[in-house]
Design an enzyme around this catalytic site. Sequence first.
Site, mmCIF file in Angstrom:
data_model
loop_
_atom_site.group_PDB
_atom_site.id
_atom_site.type_symbol
_atom_site.label_atom_id
_atom_site.label_comp_id
_atom_site.label_asym_id
_atom_site.label_seq_id
_atom_site.Cartn_x
_atom_site.Cartn_y
_atom_site.Cartn_z
ATOM 1 N N SER A 271 -9.852 4.749 0.000
ATOM 2 C CA SER A 271 -8.494 5.024 0.473
ATOM 3 C C SER A 271 -7.429 4.440 -0.455
ATOM 4 O O SER A 271 -7.344 4.806 -1.615
ATOM 5 C CB SER A 271 -8.343 4.516 1.912
ATOM 6 O OG SER A 271 -7.174 4.980 2.510
ATOM 7 N N ASP B 43 -6.877 8.856 -1.115
ATOM 8 C CA ASP B 43 -7.682 9.952 -0.568
ATOM 9 C C ASP B 43 -6.849 10.936 0.238
ATOM 10 O O ASP B 43 -7.387 11.801 0.924
ATOM 11 C CB ASP B 43 -8.856 9.424 0.258
ATOM 12 C CG ASP B 43 -8.422 8.708 1.525
ATOM 13 O OD1 ASP B 43 -7.281 8.213 1.562
ATOM 14 O OD2 ASP B 43 -9.231 8.632 2.472
ATOM 15 N N ASP C 79 -5.095 10.832 2.922
ATOM 16 C CA ASP C 79 -5.093 10.913 4.386
ATOM 17 C C ASP C 79 -3.892 10.204 4.993
ATOM 18 O O ASP C 79 -3.744 10.162 6.213
ATOM 19 C CB ASP C 79 -6.403 10.382 4.980
ATOM 20 C CG ASP C 79 -6.592 8.885 4.809
ATOM 21 O OD1 ASP C 79 -5.831 8.261 4.033
ATOM 22 O OD2 ASP C 79 -7.515 8.326 5.441
#
EC number: 5.4.2.10
Length: 451
Positions: free
Chosen positions: A102, A245, A247
């Site tokens: 992440s 990533d 998100d």
Amino acid sequence: MTRKYFGTDGIRGQANSFPMTPEVAMKVGMAVGHIFRRKGQTSRVVIGKDTRRSGYMLENALVAGFTAAGMDVFLLGPIPTPAVAMLCRSLRADIGVMISASHNPFYDNGIKLFGPDGFKLSDEIELKIEAMIDGDLTPYLASHGDVGRAKRVDGDIYRYIEFAKRTLPRNIDLNGLRIVVDCANGAGYKVAPAALWELGAEVITINNEPNGININEDCGSTHPIGLMKKVHEVRADVGIALDGDADRVLLVDENGTVIDGDQLMAVIAESWAASDRLEGGGIVATVMSNLGLERFLADRHLTLARTKVGDRYVVEHMREHGFNVGGEQSGHIVLSDYATTGDGLISALQILAVAQEQGKPISEICRKFDPVPQLLKNVRTSGGKPLENKRVKSAIDEATERLGVQGRLVIRPSGTEPLIRVMAEGDDRGLVEKVVNDIIDVISSEGSAAA
């Protein structure tokens, strides 16, 4: 039960150090492959990754594990985490894997797992995987004739781009918008600029040249300074900052001001409530979301349900109680009408839709409430259970009483480091600073005394 491998967001650690070693990754593939393989049928797993150098190493180890367990592997290459979750459903895979840490630096990496429904795995399944990893996996391997195959697939990234574009209302496009996108040199470096351009925007992209070690390096949603400068320099209408990533997302308005996840959730909640799309009577956020968001929602007769920190807890609460909007102040926003996990691109598109529909600048659209003064500090500990110390408990009780009903105090241990996080908020900034510093001082002094 104590966990050895899994944290709140999969397995994570420094690459080539336990547990992020090829050996563990291969065992994860074997264990997960055995659990999700359908007997007598072809079973498949989709594997995506971000742009970290160590992704190649872990990808190959996972392939070895899954194929040894008898599963076919589709390798998606660099692709956002939400795209893996979406493609897991679209390709009717039995399991989805994202190799990413992440927003962490390049030297970290992680393994996130998604079930065939696109949701992260339950605690029970994760504990079962842990038990298998530490046991003898030989009995679970496929026979020599049932070993799986692996192949790289091209074009599935465009499935996700089309999927993301379709979340924008059909009567709205992005014509006339100048958008700067900070891709964090991460997994969204292809999809985000392409989707925005195809929807009609003029797109200026920064930090979209990943080299394996520059992911999240002074860029992306955790370091928006460069985006703020670029928005001002090119006189853009809005800046979009993704993390490694993709998100999570933060926006920067036309004045160069950062807009966090709390403000973005407020925009979506108000817009969806007005069009009768909001479910559950409000939204779900964590204990870290600002009190100003809670008051904003209450003024509109909407609720704010709070969970522990971590988007998995937000999603769990959404599913259990019928909400379709949730997220974190950090920019993880989950819109379950579209996605099963946080999706930076889709969340940004919902904000742009409101701006285009109302014909107003981002600064006006996204300043829904004045945040209550909030202070978060970390104090390093030497182990033990400092929050059970009598003096620490007394200091916390006193601080809670002083803040009263107009403030909040959140104290929690870090899930990844030997830290205690102390957060307070309230209308009196001076009082907020004092109670945080007082608690930090007591934890520090008691820790030193114990040592």
